[in-house]
Design a protein around this motif. Structure first.
Motif, PDB file in Angstrom:
ATOM      1  N   ALA A  71     113.236  55.584  52.297  1.00  0.00           N
ATOM      2  CA  ALA A  71     112.266  56.453  52.967  1.00  0.00           C
ATOM      3  C   ALA A  71     111.647  57.444  51.987  1.00  0.00           C
ATOM      4  N   CYS A  72     112.468  58.053  51.135  1.00  0.00           N
ATOM      5  CA  CYS A  72     111.947  59.007  50.137  1.00  0.00           C
ATOM      6  C   CYS A  72     111.005  58.319  49.161  1.00  0.00           C
ATOM      7  N   SER A  73     111.364  57.134  48.717  1.00  0.00           N
ATOM      8  CA  SER A  73     110.525  56.409  47.765  1.00  0.00           C
ATOM      9  C   SER A  73     109.174  56.071  48.372  1.00  0.00           C
ATOM     10  N   ALA A  74     109.158  55.706  49.653  1.00  0.00           N
ATOM     11  CA  ALA A  74     107.892  55.389  50.310  1.00  0.00           C
ATOM     12  C   ALA A  74     106.982  56.609  50.371  1.00  0.00           C
ATOM     13  N   VAL A  75     107.561  57.775  50.707  1.00  0.00           N
ATOM     14  CA  VAL A  75     106.765  59.009  50.778  1.00  0.00           C
ATOM     15  C   VAL A  75     106.265  59.408  49.394  1.00  0.00           C
ATOM     16  N   ILE A  76     107.150  59.369  48.390  1.00  0.00           N
ATOM     17  CA  ILE A  76     106.770  59.744  47.028  1.00  0.00           C
ATOM     18  C   ILE A  76     105.702  58.802  46.495  1.00  0.00           C
ATOM     19  N   ALA A  77     105.822  57.512  46.804  1.00  0.00           N
ATOM     20  CA  ALA A  77     104.821  56.552  46.344  1.00  0.00           C
ATOM     21  C   ALA A  77     103.462  56.838  46.965  1.00  0.00           C
ATOM     22  N   ASP A  78     103.451  57.189  48.250  1.00  0.00           N
ATOM     23  CA  ASP A  78     102.183  57.498  48.914  1.00  0.00           C
ATOM     24  C   ASP A  78     101.548  58.752  48.331  1.00  0.00           C
ATOM     25  N   VAL A  79     102.355  59.800  48.116  1.00  0.00           N
ATOM     26  CA  VAL A  79     101.827  61.044  47.547  1.00  0.00           C
ATOM     27  C   VAL A  79     101.333  60.822  46.123  1.00  0.00           C
ATOM     28  N   ALA A  80     102.120  60.083  45.325  1.00  0.00           N
ATOM     29  CA  ALA A  80     101.731  59.827  43.937  1.00  0.00           C
ATOM     30  C   ALA A  80     100.432  59.042  43.860  1.00  0.00           C
ATOM     31  N   LYS A  81     100.231  58.110  44.791  1.00  0.00           N
ATOM     32  CA  LYS A  81      98.999  57.321  44.800  1.00  0.00           C
ATOM     33  C   LYS A  81      97.815  58.166  45.211  1.00  0.00           C
ATOM     34  N   ARG A  82      97.994  59.022  46.223  1.00  0.00           N
ATOM     35  CA  ARG A  82      96.896  59.869  46.702  1.00  0.00           C
ATOM     36  C   ARG A  82      96.456  60.886  45.652  1.00  0.00           C
ATOM     37  N   LYS A  89     102.855  54.270  39.525  1.00  0.00           N
ATOM     38  CA  LYS A  89     103.252  52.863  39.444  1.00  0.00           C
ATOM     39  C   LYS A  89     104.762  52.726  39.591  1.00  0.00           C
ATOM     40  N   SER A  90     105.494  53.623  38.963  1.00  0.00           N
ATOM     41  CA  SER A  90     106.944  53.590  39.089  1.00  0.00           C
ATOM     42  C   SER A  90     107.375  53.901  40.516  1.00  0.00           C
ATOM     43  N   ALA A  91     106.661  54.840  41.169  1.00  0.00           N
ATOM     44  CA  ALA A  91     107.007  55.201  42.541  1.00  0.00           C
ATOM     45  C   ALA A  91     106.770  54.030  43.493  1.00  0.00           C
ATOM     46  N   HIS A 140     113.685  60.138  37.506  1.00  0.00           N
ATOM     47  CA  HIS A 140     112.466  59.721  36.807  1.00  0.00           C
ATOM     48  C   HIS A 140     111.225  60.147  37.587  1.00  0.00           C
ATOM     49  N   MET A 141     111.233  59.973  38.900  1.00  0.00           N
ATOM     50  CA  MET A 141     110.078  60.354  39.705  1.00  0.00           C
ATOM     51  C   MET A 141     109.955  61.864  39.812  1.00  0.00           C
ATOM     52  N   ALA A 142     111.064  62.576  39.727  1.00  0.00           N
ATOM     53  CA  ALA A 142     111.019  64.036  39.813  1.00  0.00           C
ATOM     54  C   ALA A 142     110.477  64.669  38.542  1.00  0.00           C
ATOM     55  N   ALA A 143     110.308  63.877  37.483  1.00  0.00           N
ATOM     56  CA  ALA A 143     109.825  64.417  36.211  1.00  0.00           C
ATOM     57  C   ALA A 143     108.315  64.566  36.176  1.00  0.00           C
ATOM     58  N   ALA A 144     107.597  64.274  37.283  1.00  0.00           N
ATOM     59  CA  ALA A 144     106.138  64.386  37.311  1.00  0.00           C
ATOM     60  C   ALA A 144     105.731  65.844  37.268  1.00  0.00           C
ATOM     61  N   PRO A 145     104.570  66.178  36.671  1.00  0.00           N
ATOM     62  CA  PRO A 145     104.124  67.575  36.627  1.00  0.00           C
ATOM     63  C   PRO A 145     103.780  68.090  38.006  1.00  0.00           C
ATOM     64  N   GLU A 146     103.884  69.419  38.206  1.00  0.00           N
ATOM     65  CA  GLU A 146     103.587  70.015  39.507  1.00  0.00           C
ATOM     66  C   GLU A 146     102.112  69.875  39.838  1.00  0.00           C
ATOM     67  N   SER A 147     101.238  70.084  38.850  1.00  0.00           N
ATOM     68  CA  SER A 147      99.803  69.986  39.106  1.00  0.00           C
ATOM     69  C   SER A 147      99.368  68.546  39.028  1.00  0.00           C
ATOM     70  N   THR A 148      98.353  68.185  39.785  1.00  0.00           N
ATOM     71  CA  THR A 148      97.873  66.830  39.805  1.00  0.00           C
ATOM     72  C   THR A 148      96.995  66.555  38.599  1.00  0.00           C
ATOM     73  N   GLU A 149      96.825  65.287  38.313  1.00  0.00           N
ATOM     74  CA  GLU A 149      96.040  64.872  37.162  1.00  0.00           C
ATOM     75  C   GLU A 149      94.604  65.338  37.281  1.00  0.00           C
ATOM     76  N   SER A 150      94.062  65.311  38.495  1.00  0.00           N
ATOM     77  CA  SER A 150      92.662  65.676  38.677  1.00  0.00           C
ATOM     78  C   SER A 150      92.417  67.144  38.379  1.00  0.00           C
ATOM     79  N   VAL A 151      93.398  68.011  38.690  1.00  0.00           N
ATOM     80  CA  VAL A 151      93.219  69.436  38.455  1.00  0.00           C
ATOM     81  C   VAL A 151      93.411  69.768  36.982  1.00  0.00           C
TER      82      VAL A 151
END
Length: 250
Positions: A71-82, A89-91, A140-151
């Motif tokens: 369940a956590c992986s599905a949510v993280i994957a959706d947020v990471a994609k958005r 990709k890893s998510a 590994h997924m928790a190592a993503a930066p807090e700010s998004t790539e677009s910002v």
């Protein structure tokens, strides 16, 4: 430019949409617990001596490592994609693997209970490797930066459109394309979305602007920066007035 329509759902549909999903998720997780605990006990994750805590049945932690992880992986994957995060990709791969793991765990557990198959060293080894693999992937997924790539990377939405100014800049390669939209045009599109009762997301804004979601995300960041700058300037302009009024009253 496409039009957006606000849909008013009937009362029962709103109840199902708001409360049905968490109820189904909770019940599905509860029904998954016995099979995953049994599989962990078969692999030897039953009673373990944990220092001063005594003997604990750590097999009850397997549902967290399987169903909750899925369940956590599905949510993280959706947020990471958005949000176009670097680990998207890893998510997504982890979400697919977690779902396959949850399905396999249930099937194998019930096959063993129904005497369709027995345990083996391969099964014990596979089940024993689940907790460390889950821990590794979550870290590994928790190592993503807090700010998004677009910002972080955004400079000018016109760059994404491939405008004429891109081709004219020294050291930049690009083909002339559609010119970037003005701030007024983007604000008008955002107001249209709000008026229609539609959530302001990169996908919805891109649809009404006839632009890609990634470009729309850059426009949203541009508007946010402009609003922050305006608020800072307004605050700086009002502070001297408030200070003068305070001195006068004293």
């Amino acid at each position: 430019m496409s039009n957006t329509v606000a849909i008013d759902l009937p009362g029962y549909a709103k109840v199902v949409y708001r409360y049905g999903r968490p109820v189904v998720l909770i019940v599905a997780l509860l029904m998954s617990i016995p099979g995953e605990v049994h599989l962990a006990e078969v692999a030897g994750w039953d009673h373990v001596q944990v220092w001063a805590l005594g003997t604990l049945n750590v097999a009850w932690g397997m549902p967290v490592c399987v169903s909750v992880y899925a369940a956590c992986s599905a949510v993280i994957a959706d947020v990471a994609k958005r949000l176009s995060l670097p680990n998207r990709k890893s998510a997504v791969a982890g979400a697919v693997a977690a779902l396959a793991l949850a399905l396999t765990a249930q099937d194998v557990s019930h096959w063993i209970k129904a005497d369709y198959m027995g345990t083996s060293w391969v099964l014990v080894g596979a089940v024993s490797s689940i907790p460390p693999l889950v821990a590794f992937h979550m870290l590994h997924m928790a190592a993503a930066p807090e700010s998004t790539e677009s910002v972080v990377e955004i400079e000018d939405p016109a760059d994404e459109e491939g405008g004429d100014d891109v081709a004219k800049r020294p050291g930049r390669k690009g083909k002339p394309g559609r010119p970037g939209l003005s701030e007024a045009e983007v604000k008008k599109a955002i107001e249209n979305l709000k008026t229609a009762g539609t959530e302001v997301t990169p996908e919805n804004l891109g649809q009404i602007l006839n632009r890609a979601p990634r470009t729309a995300r850059r426009y949203l960041a541009m508007i946010e920066r402009a609003e922050r700058k305006a608020r800072a300037e307004q605050k700086a302009a009002t502070e001297p007035q408030q200070s003068g009024a305070l001195q006068l009253s004293i």
